[in-house]
Design an enzyme around this catalytic site. Structure first.
Site, PDB file in Angstrom:
ATOM      1  N   HIS A 179       0.833  -1.203   0.000  1.00  0.00           N
ATOM      2  CA  HIS A 179       0.000   0.000   0.000  1.00  0.00           C
ATOM      3  C   HIS A 179       0.866   1.252   0.000  1.00  0.00           C
ATOM      4  O   HIS A 179       0.650   2.179  -0.802  1.00  0.00           O
ATOM      5  CB  HIS A 179      -0.918  -0.039   1.235  1.00  0.00           C
ATOM      6  CG  HIS A 179      -1.648   1.238   1.507  1.00  0.00           C
ATOM      7  ND1 HIS A 179      -3.004   1.377   1.300  1.00  0.00           N
ATOM      8  CD2 HIS A 179      -1.223   2.442   2.004  1.00  0.00           C
ATOM      9  CE1 HIS A 179      -3.375   2.596   1.633  1.00  0.00           C
ATOM     10  NE2 HIS A 179      -2.318   3.263   2.061  1.00  0.00           N
ATOM     11  N   GLU A 180       1.868   1.292   0.875  1.00  0.00           N
ATOM     12  CA  GLU A 180       2.726   2.478   0.966  1.00  0.00           C
ATOM     13  C   GLU A 180       3.580   2.658  -0.288  1.00  0.00           C
ATOM     14  O   GLU A 180       3.789   3.788  -0.748  1.00  0.00           O
ATOM     15  CB  GLU A 180       3.620   2.380   2.206  1.00  0.00           C
ATOM     16  CG  GLU A 180       2.871   2.402   3.523  1.00  0.00           C
ATOM     17  CD  GLU A 180       2.003   3.639   3.692  1.00  0.00           C
ATOM     18  OE1 GLU A 180       2.385   4.708   3.165  1.00  0.00           O
ATOM     19  OE2 GLU A 180       0.939   3.541   4.326  1.00  0.00           O
ATOM     20  N   GLU A 238      -6.209   6.914  -0.817  1.00  0.00           N
ATOM     21  CA  GLU A 238      -6.093   5.763   0.076  1.00  0.00           C
ATOM     22  C   GLU A 238      -6.809   4.547  -0.506  1.00  0.00           C
ATOM     23  O   GLU A 238      -6.306   3.420  -0.418  1.00  0.00           O
ATOM     24  CB  GLU A 238      -6.651   6.107   1.458  1.00  0.00           C
ATOM     25  CG  GLU A 238      -5.836   7.140   2.222  1.00  0.00           C
ATOM     26  CD  GLU A 238      -4.388   6.723   2.430  1.00  0.00           C
ATOM     27  OE1 GLU A 238      -4.119   5.506   2.534  1.00  0.00           O
ATOM     28  OE2 GLU A 238      -3.522   7.608   2.467  1.00  0.00           O
TER      29      GLU A 238
END
Length: 309
Positions: A140-141, A215
């Site tokens: 995700h990051e 996000e």
């Protein structure tokens, strides 16, 4: 498993529109300040200085605030190993790796581009997650870096910072500048504060609208890269539940960086938290991940993630 992060055109469009609108607001803001403060040099120096600091030193500022430090592969072999595998799969440069000693379970990516990026995880996150869950969070990051939205959020947040600084500067210069506070001075001070408040409000809304979408985009990109959306969903559920038990004082020290975190450092479930959150609700993120899991035909669930080695 996909070989690299796919471009997200909807995210790119939102970033371009947000930066364009913020640019218009910023030009109007600078013009208003020049007209009110009668000093082109002062306004330009303050604006350029703050932007330069945020752009060039955002990674160091974030690490310092979160008590993070860079770690070598010898110090953190598992963490480096996961990031090495993900970067090879995504065909992207490996960012610098850092660890924060905080018990707050979280992670964030920062840096002006892929070649000057940092991924930082907290000890609290490492202690709580399985290997597959940690891999999902790191994917995700890394997607934030690959999609370049970390740099966009860093630059976008600059406008709100400069608005706050100008208010403080105008206030203290009038309070301690030794000038008589006549009617004109009071009017100018009030006008500067009003303009700054409007600028902050506009940037606040635009940044949060972009942040919530980015996000969801990072959740999807990370889940597709690992092909294990259930592991990411499990990590989200664990972290959100544990944040509710973190002392309020510890949460407050981290909230300035909520836009960069994997999940916000706020207690979930309150209307105020949802209204001002930089992230979608936990339910919305889990629903999206469940859809990806069905799309991939993923067997099992987050509970099948292997334990930490």
């Amino acid at each position: 498993m996909r070989s690299r992060f796919e471009p997200d055109r909807r995210l790119t469009t939102r970033m371009v529109v947000t930066m364009f609108l913020l640019g218009l607001v910023y030009v109007a803001f600078v013009a208003a300040l020049i007209a009110l403060l009668k000093s082109v040099v002062l306004v330009v120096v303050i604006a350029a200085g703050v932007l330069a600091v945020q752009y060039w030193f955002s990674d160091r500022i974030a690490l310092y605030a979160m008590h993070g430090r860079f770690v070598t592969p010898e110090e953190e072999p598992q963490l480096h190993g996961i990031i090495d595998r993900l970067c090879a799969t995504a065909d992207m440069p490996k960012p610098r790796v850092a660890v924060s000693g905080m018990d707050l379970p979280n992670a964030f990516a920062t840096g002006r581009n892929a070649n000057h990026a940092v991924v930082c995880v907290t000890r609290g996150l490492q202690r709580r997650l399985t290997t597959e869950e940690l891999e999902g969070v790191l994917a995700h990051e890394l997607s934030h870096i690959a999609h370049r939205d970390v740099a966009v959020i860093t630059i976008a947040s600059f406008l709100g910072v400069i608005a706050g600084l100008v208010v403080r500067f105008a206030f203290y210069s009038q309070l301690f500048g030794g000038r008589s506070r006549d009617q004109n001075t009071v009017v100018i001070l009030a006008a500067v504060m009003a303009v700054s408040a409007v600028v902050y409000a506009v940037s606040f809304v635009l940044i949060r609208a972009l942040s919530r979408y980015r996000e969801l985009a990072a959740d999807r990109a990370g889940a597709m890269l690992t092909a294990k959306p259930s592991a990411l969903a499990s990590a989200l559920t664990k972290i959100s539940g544990d944040i509710a038990r973190i002392p309020t004082q510890d949460l407050r020290t981290s909230q300035a960086f909520n836009a960069f975190f994997f999940t916000p450092a706020i207690r979930p479930g309150t209307a105020m938290a949802n209204l001002f959150s930089t992230h979608p609700s936990l339910e919305r993120r889990l629903e999206a991940l469940a859809g990806i899991s069905a799309q991939l035909g993923e067997p099992g669930g987050g509970g099948d993630a292997e334990g930490r080695s």
